[in-house]
Scaffold this motif. Structure first.
Motif, PDB file in Angstrom:
ATOM      1  N   ASP A   1       0.807  -1.223   0.000  1.00  0.00           N
ATOM      2  CA  ASP A   1       0.000   0.000   0.000  1.00  0.00           C
ATOM      3  C   ASP A   1       0.837   1.268   0.000  1.00  0.00           C
ATOM      4  O   ASP A   1       0.343   2.341  -0.340  1.00  0.00           O
ATOM      5  CB  ASP A   1      -1.010  -0.006   1.151  1.00  0.00           C
ATOM      6  N   GLY A   2       2.119   1.179   0.361  1.00  0.00           N
ATOM      7  CA  GLY A   2       2.986   2.350   0.307  1.00  0.00           C
ATOM      8  C   GLY A   2       3.295   2.797  -1.105  1.00  0.00           C
ATOM      9  O   GLY A   2       3.811   3.902  -1.316  1.00  0.00           O
TER      10      GLY A   2
ATOM     11  N   PRO B   1      24.188   1.732  -6.302  1.00  0.00           N
ATOM     12  CA  PRO B   1      22.753   1.861  -6.067  1.00  0.00           C
ATOM     13  C   PRO B   1      22.403   3.251  -5.563  1.00  0.00           C
ATOM     14  O   PRO B   1      23.148   3.868  -4.796  1.00  0.00           O
ATOM     15  CB  PRO B   1      22.483   0.805  -4.986  1.00  0.00           C
ATOM     16  N   THR B   2      21.255   3.751  -5.998  1.00  0.00           N
ATOM     17  CA  THR B   2      20.714   5.008  -5.495  1.00  0.00           C
ATOM     18  C   THR B   2      19.250   4.771  -5.127  1.00  0.00           C
ATOM     19  O   THR B   2      18.636   3.800  -5.578  1.00  0.00           O
ATOM     20  CB  THR B   2      20.816   6.135  -6.543  1.00  0.00           C
ATOM     21  N   VAL B   3      18.703   5.666  -4.297  1.00  0.00           N
ATOM     22  CA  VAL B   3      17.344   5.465  -3.776  1.00  0.00           C
ATOM     23  C   VAL B   3      16.525   6.739  -3.935  1.00  0.00           C
ATOM     24  O   VAL B   3      16.979   7.836  -3.575  1.00  0.00           O
ATOM     25  CB  VAL B   3      17.376   5.035  -2.296  1.00  0.00           C
ATOM     26  N   VAL B   4      15.316   6.574  -4.454  1.00  0.00           N
ATOM     27  CA  VAL B   4      14.340   7.659  -4.554  1.00  0.00           C
ATOM     28  C   VAL B   4      13.146   7.272  -3.689  1.00  0.00           C
ATOM     29  O   VAL B   4      12.526   6.224  -3.902  1.00  0.00           O
ATOM     30  CB  VAL B   4      13.892   7.881  -6.009  1.00  0.00           C
ATOM     31  N   ILE B   5      12.835   8.100  -2.700  1.00  0.00           N
ATOM     32  CA  ILE B   5      11.724   7.849  -1.779  1.00  0.00           C
ATOM     33  C   ILE B   5      10.557   8.763  -2.158  1.00  0.00           C
ATOM     34  O   ILE B   5      10.732   9.978  -2.318  1.00  0.00           O
ATOM     35  CB  ILE B   5      12.156   8.116  -0.325  1.00  0.00           C
ATOM     36  N   VAL B   6       9.372   8.169  -2.306  1.00  0.00           N
ATOM     37  CA  VAL B   6       8.195   8.947  -2.686  1.00  0.00           C
ATOM     38  C   VAL B   6       7.059   8.611  -1.713  1.00  0.00           C
ATOM     39  O   VAL B   6       6.503   7.512  -1.770  1.00  0.00           O
ATOM     40  CB  VAL B   6       7.750   8.652  -4.132  1.00  0.00           C
ATOM     41  N   PRO B   7       6.710   9.518  -0.789  1.00  0.00           N
ATOM     42  CA  PRO B   7       5.592   9.249   0.123  1.00  0.00           C
ATOM     43  C   PRO B   7       4.314   8.916  -0.640  1.00  0.00           C
ATOM     44  O   PRO B   7       4.093   9.389  -1.773  1.00  0.00           O
ATOM     45  CB  PRO B   7       5.456  10.559   0.899  1.00  0.00           C
ATOM     46  N   GLY B   8       3.478   8.107  -0.006  1.00  0.00           N
ATOM     47  CA  GLY B   8       2.270   7.639  -0.674  1.00  0.00           C
ATOM     48  C   GLY B   8       1.358   8.757  -1.139  1.00  0.00           C
ATOM     49  O   GLY B   8       0.777   8.680  -2.237  1.00  0.00           O
TER      50      GLY B   8
ATOM     51  N   GLU C   1       6.053   3.281   9.388  1.00  0.00           N
ATOM     52  CA  GLU C   1       6.915   4.461   9.333  1.00  0.00           C
ATOM     53  C   GLU C   1       8.329   4.077   9.760  1.00  0.00           C
ATOM     54  O   GLU C   1       8.563   3.671  10.892  1.00  0.00           O
ATOM     55  CB  GLU C   1       6.385   5.578  10.239  1.00  0.00           C
ATOM     56  N   VAL C   2       9.256   4.173   8.841  1.00  0.00           N
ATOM     57  CA  VAL C   2      10.662   3.866   9.079  1.00  0.00           C
ATOM     58  C   VAL C   2      11.482   5.050   8.586  1.00  0.00           C
ATOM     59  O   VAL C   2      11.148   5.654   7.554  1.00  0.00           O
ATOM     60  CB  VAL C   2      11.083   2.570   8.344  1.00  0.00           C
ATOM     61  N   ASP C   3      12.518   5.396   9.297  1.00  0.00           N
ATOM     62  CA  ASP C   3      13.411   6.473   8.861  1.00  0.00           C
ATOM     63  C   ASP C   3      14.236   5.954   7.684  1.00  0.00           C
ATOM     64  O   ASP C   3      15.318   5.389   7.851  1.00  0.00           O
ATOM     65  CB  ASP C   3      14.312   6.895  10.024  1.00  0.00           C
ATOM     66  N   LEU C   4      13.721   6.133   6.492  1.00  0.00           N
ATOM     67  CA  LEU C   4      14.339   5.532   5.312  1.00  0.00           C
ATOM     68  C   LEU C   4      15.682   6.161   4.961  1.00  0.00           C
ATOM     69  O   LEU C   4      16.562   5.494   4.419  1.00  0.00           O
ATOM     70  CB  LEU C   4      13.389   5.616   4.116  1.00  0.00           C
TER      71      LEU C   4
ATOM     72  N   ILE D   1      13.151   2.584  -6.149  1.00  0.00           N
ATOM     73  CA  ILE D   1      12.071   3.544  -5.909  1.00  0.00           C
ATOM     74  C   ILE D   1      11.227   2.983  -4.772  1.00  0.00           C
ATOM     75  O   ILE D   1      10.711   1.861  -4.871  1.00  0.00           O
ATOM     76  CB  ILE D   1      11.233   3.760  -7.177  1.00  0.00           C
ATOM     77  N   VAL D   2      11.126   3.738  -3.693  1.00  0.00           N
ATOM     78  CA  VAL D   2      10.568   3.213  -2.448  1.00  0.00           C
ATOM     79  C   VAL D   2       9.431   4.101  -1.967  1.00  0.00           C
ATOM     80  O   VAL D   2       9.537   5.339  -1.970  1.00  0.00           O
ATOM     81  CB  VAL D   2      11.668   3.125  -1.360  1.00  0.00           C
ATOM     82  N   GLY D   3       8.360   3.483  -1.545  1.00  0.00           N
ATOM     83  CA  GLY D   3       7.254   4.221  -0.952  1.00  0.00           C
ATOM     84  C   GLY D   3       7.557   4.641   0.476  1.00  0.00           C
ATOM     85  O   GLY D   3       8.490   4.137   1.106  1.00  0.00           O
ATOM     86  N   GLN D   4       6.748   5.556   1.009  1.00  0.00           N
ATOM     87  CA  GLN D   4       6.915   6.030   2.382  1.00  0.00           C
ATOM     88  C   GLN D   4       5.533   6.429   2.926  1.00  0.00           C
ATOM     89  O   GLN D   4       4.600   6.718   2.170  1.00  0.00           O
ATOM     90  CB  GLN D   4       7.879   7.220   2.422  1.00  0.00           C
TER      91      GLN D   4
END
Length: 596
Positions: free
Chosen positions: A27-28, A156-163, A115-118, A99-102
């Motif tokens: 769901d994130g 590796p790189t990370v893009v965080i996108v809140p829901g 909720e995790v401090d990504l 690409i990671v949800g938040q």
């Protein structure tokens, strides 16, 4: 028509020519999943059974496809699951974007579900670039920079996108204060060292009479140049495991792998050389390199961060391997003394005879070395090979001969278990027209390989070449660690930690519609490999192998092996006697002096 942020993420990935994204829903990332439906599954979403497997598949895709790997995961546990695969990418220098949800921005700081401090979670593994998209205007710059950085720094790189941000209407950055524009283009570039550095390197290499070359994955695009340099210098060439496919094993002066999983000729090459050229490798075990002060040395590496730390090199050439060698070759003199090269080639021929004998030693029921030895000549020249970690990596390193356009890889630096099958699936998506073979131990299959067979079954009809063969060494033992305990700890096998259940791998494969073969006799090994390679879809070949066949280090002496046998005898006198007899058969004419 307005678009959500999630729609633009997928559109931007398409603009970057991303064809596949490996992931698992949650769901994130519901906004992204909905956007995939609107985008008619472009880029294609490949559903793994677990986020760690999605990350491994992205790594395998990037390694074999020479392009960006992309994986996606939901917030909280999904993000956490990515870590092992992303660390594999980091340590083996592979471009991957996650690409990671938040959790929604309105809930952040409220101890909300998942909720995790990504940023803290990913700050090490994605140390080159990690950012959260908090407003739509950030998106193009953050995503573009993540992709560009992954390519440029091979990381590796990370893009965080809140829901909630995923579902916002997209508005691009404007031409005003505190806005950051972006662009798509990524031009090719080539780094080369300075002329004076090349001249100093040539002086070192021309000074030697017994040269050695060590290559890694960074030399893979410079095959012709490495061959020319080896011919000029009269050098033998050893290969780090990640560089196993960088040069053909059909060349008589190629000594094979180096290190604990390496060959005797590579050990002898390093022990006797007076000059060393390392190309595109960060092989970390300096004890397998020449003694300090023994050899003058030159290194070629694209990354200055990785230069000069494995051996006291006189010259560190920072540049692309192929471009650097092309500039270095005119400065090299032909070494007219060929005695060292002839000695190296003789050592290679002797080693091949030894390995043939070791593979033919009888075992109970099947010699694991013979399983790999029998496969090697059967492999098509365009095969993509993956190996898991564990004792199977020894047999991959020593018995599989690379030739033609064959490619191979494994978790070289992290040496993580469980990568073999997902790597193979990623490789299959990178090259759906080529056969893929995975070599896997039973520990790795139980860890996650069995589950990923379901992924192979799901996508089997989307590959032009149906061949995906998984060979399983079933010895009911976590064998590499068992032998490490015996060799280092002088202790018998501790069954509560080492013994594995006997799982019917072939029957499981059959139960999900794949080909399954179980082999319990040596005379069935070759025919089973042939049947699997001729199958019209993924096939699992389960070999019941003897856990008592040791992965002997290339520099071992019989005296060093006595303590291992003694440890075995302590736990099981009968087994210890059997293993000692088998060891003598295997070691005969292999150790220095020619006798066990």
């Amino acid at each position: 028509m307005s678009k959500d942020v999630a729609d633009v993420i997928l559109a931007r990935l398409r603009d970057w020519d991303v064809e596949y994204v490996f992931g698992y829903p949650g769901d994130g990332i519901n906004g992204l999943i909905a956007a995939w439906g609107r985008a008619e599954n472009r880029p294609r979403f490949i559903q793994a059974r677990h986020e760690e497997m999605a990350a491994f598949e992205a790594v395998g895709y990037a390694k074999f496809g020479h392009r960006l790997g992309v994986c996606v995961a939901t917030s909280g546990p999904g993000a956490i699951h990515l870590l092992n695969g992303l660390y594999d990418a980091k340590l083996d220098h592979v471009p991957v974007v996650a690409i990671v949800g938040q959790t929604a921005r309105s809930a952040m700081g409220g101890s909300y579900q998942q909720e995790v401090d990504l940023h803290s979670l990913f700050k090490d593994v994605a140390s080159d670039f990690i950012a959260t998209v908090n407003v739509p205007e950030q998106l193009p710059n953050v995503l573009d920079r993540a992709i560009r950085t992954a390519y440029a720094r091979r990381c590796p790189t990370v893009v965080i996108v809140p829901g909630d941000v995923q579902e916002l209407e997209y508005t691009p950055p404007t031409h005003e204060f505190k806005m950051v524009p972006s662009s798509l283009d990524r031009s090719a570039w080539t780094a080369v060292p300075a002329d004076d550095a090349l001249e100093r390197a040539a002086e070192v290499l021309n000074s030697g009479e017994k040269p050695a070359i060590l290559i890694g994955q960074g030399a893979a695009a410079a095959r012709a140049e490495v061959e020319e340099v080896a011919d000029l210098l009269g050098a033998g060439v050893a290969k780090a495991l990640l560089g196993k496919d960088a040069l053909s094993d059909e060349l008589p002066y190629v000594t094979g792998s180096i290190g604990l999983l390496g060959t005797r000729p590579s050990w002898e090459l390093m022990q006797g050389c007076d000059t060393l050229l390392t190309i595109g490798s960060s092989f970390p075990y300096s004890q397998f390199l020449p003694e300090y002060g023994q050899a003058r040395a030159v290194q070629i590496d694209l990354d200055p961060h990785m230069a000069g730390m494995r051996y006291p090199y006189e010259v560190n050439l920072i540049g692309d391997a192929r471009a650097t060698l092309r500039r270095l070759i005119p400065l090299l003199r032909r070494n007219k003394k060929r005695g060292w090269r002839e000695k190296t080639e003789k050592s290679v021929r002797r080693w091949e005879e030894v390995m043939e004998r070791r593979a033919s030693v009888s075992a109970d029921p099947v010699n694991p070395e013979y399983v790999a030895r029998a496969l090697s000549p059967l492999l098509p020249e365009r095969t993509l090979l993956t190996s898991d970690s564990g004792s199977v990596a020894n047999w991959y390193a020593r018995h599989i001969a690379m030739r033609g356009d064959m490619r191979g890889s494994l978790s070289g630096t992290l040496a993580t278990m469980g990568c073999g099958v997902p790597y193979a699936i990623g490789a299959k998506f990178a090259h759906p027209d080529r056969p893929v073979v995975a070599l896997v131990g039973d520990g790795a299959m139980q860890m996650n390989g069995l589950a990923e067979l379901i992924t192979a079954a799901k996508y089997r009809h989307q590959w032009d070449d149906p061949r995906l063969v998984i060979g399983v060494w079933n010895n009911r033992d976590l064998n590499q660690v068992t032998w490490e305990l015996r060799a280092m700890g002088n202790a018998p096998s501790f069954l509560p930690s080492q013994e594995l259940p006997d799982v019917p791998y072939a029957l499981f494969a059959e139960s999900i519609g794949l080909t399954g073969l179980r082999v319990e006799k040596p005379d069935e090994v070759e025919s089973a490999w042939r049947m699997a390679l001729a199958a019209d879809g993924p096939a699992v070949v389960e070999f019941v192998t003897d856990p008592s066949v040791p992965p002997i280090p290339p520099h071992a002496t019989w005296q060093q092996l006595e303590s291992t046998v003694a440890a075995l005898a302590k736990g099981d006198a009968e087994r210890g006697a059997v293993v000692k007899q088998g060891l003598k058969a295997k070691v005969q004419e292999f150790l220095p002096g020619g006798k066990a």
